[in-house]
Design an enzyme around this catalytic site. Sequence first.
Site, PDB file in Angstrom:
ATOM      1  N   LYS A   1      43.902  43.375  44.390  1.00  0.00           N
ATOM      2  CA  LYS A   1      43.845  44.639  45.138  1.00  0.00           C
ATOM      3  C   LYS A   1      43.859  44.356  46.642  1.00  0.00           C
ATOM      4  O   LYS A   1      44.555  45.038  47.402  1.00  0.00           O
ATOM      5  CB  LYS A   1      42.592  45.433  44.730  1.00  0.00           C
TER       6      LYS A   1
ATOM      7  N   GLN B   1      33.952  47.751  40.955  1.00  0.00           N
ATOM      8  CA  GLN B   1      34.662  47.016  39.912  1.00  0.00           C
ATOM      9  C   GLN B   1      33.800  46.934  38.645  1.00  0.00           C
ATOM     10  O   GLN B   1      32.621  46.595  38.698  1.00  0.00           O
ATOM     11  CB  GLN B   1      35.016  45.608  40.423  1.00  0.00           C
TER      12      GLN B   1
ATOM     13  N   ASP C   1      39.177  55.517  42.091  1.00  0.00           N
ATOM     14  CA  ASP C   1      39.340  55.098  40.696  1.00  0.00           C
ATOM     15  C   ASP C   1      39.434  56.319  39.779  1.00  0.00           C
ATOM     16  O   ASP C   1      39.823  56.185  38.610  1.00  0.00           O
ATOM     17  CB  ASP C   1      38.128  54.257  40.254  1.00  0.00           C
TER      18      ASP C   1
HETATM   19  N1  GUN Z   1      37.802  47.067  35.381  1.00  0.00           N
HETATM   20  C1  GUN Z   1      38.929  47.064  34.632  1.00  0.00           C
HETATM   21  N2  GUN Z   1      39.782  48.002  35.074  1.00  0.00           N
HETATM   22  C2  GUN Z   1      39.187  48.613  36.107  1.00  0.00           C
HETATM   23  C3  GUN Z   1      39.591  49.653  37.003  1.00  0.00           C
HETATM   24  O1  GUN Z   1      40.675  50.241  36.904  1.00  0.00           O
HETATM   25  N3  GUN Z   1      38.694  50.001  37.952  1.00  0.00           N
HETATM   26  C4  GUN Z   1      37.491  49.390  38.080  1.00  0.00           C
HETATM   27  N4  GUN Z   1      36.662  49.798  39.027  1.00  0.00           N
HETATM   28  N5  GUN Z   1      37.093  48.419  37.282  1.00  0.00           N
HETATM   29  C5  GUN Z   1      37.943  48.029  36.306  1.00  0.00           C
END
Ligand code: GUN
Length: 293
Positions: A52, A96, A119
Amino acid sequence: MVLLDGKSLAAEIKEEIKKETAAIIDRGEKAPHLAAILVGEDPASQTYVASKEKACHETGITSSVYKYPANISEEELLKAVDFLNHDNEIDGFIVQLPLPPQINVERIISAIDPAKDVDGFHPENLGKMMTGQQGFVPATPLGIMQLLERYAIETEGKHCVVVGRSNIVGTPVSILMSRKAIPGNATVTLCHSHTQNLGEICRSADILIAAIGKPGFIKADMVKEGAVVIDVGIHRIPDESKEKGYFITGDVDFAEVSKKAGWITPVPGGVGSMTIVALLMNTLKAWKMKYQK
Ligand code: GUN
């Protein structure tokens, strides 16, 4: 068979975002800023957050990562969320997942300011998605919808089978596919661990979305000839012969299913690449909602 190339499409969308960000900066305005909260040392989470950051860097979006130890208390993590909610410099942020067991995930997600919840996990944003209102759609489902839209895959009146009902992927993508929209207007069946006759239901799918979390689960005998197959799985399989000590595979047995499908996403280079770019799209949207009212 047509490969739904998430990697190339993500690169194309990144170029579009980069142009928009450059125009913002050229006007002397503040660049969009995405932050991530990362708790503990989970290698997959570290990789996701690093990807990211890299994508932000490539598109001119400012990024920050706030790292905390795995033994952080829920109160401390709530304080970190509150800090980012009130930091005017940050336009959007994510926490996350997964989080360590002492943390109540729902409490943390519900504490995020919905206007910064890029998200799209906050109940307010999920409710908006359900009722067709403007808000943030979770990144993986948004990435899948982008893939379908930009490859001009017809969804109207089609039978879409989603396997897996997680809050992050299966449930939201099932809602998006059934919404009165394009892409959308599909007849959706949401399958899960209690579904009977899973193979038969999957075989009736024009569009099959695999979000089960089990490597190679979808076999060729579960797929209709010519179907669109979207593989959401990302699994690290230990393999000493590989430089990294593992290889990445999805929920679909690509070798056999790709011979039968009309369209299919590879892993890696499919949905995963789209998820990251969808997060950037949401960050730009958060910036616009804040500064272009
Ligand atoms: N863990 C796995 N996929 C995601 C996601 O799309 N967002 C977040 N915050 N954690 C994750």
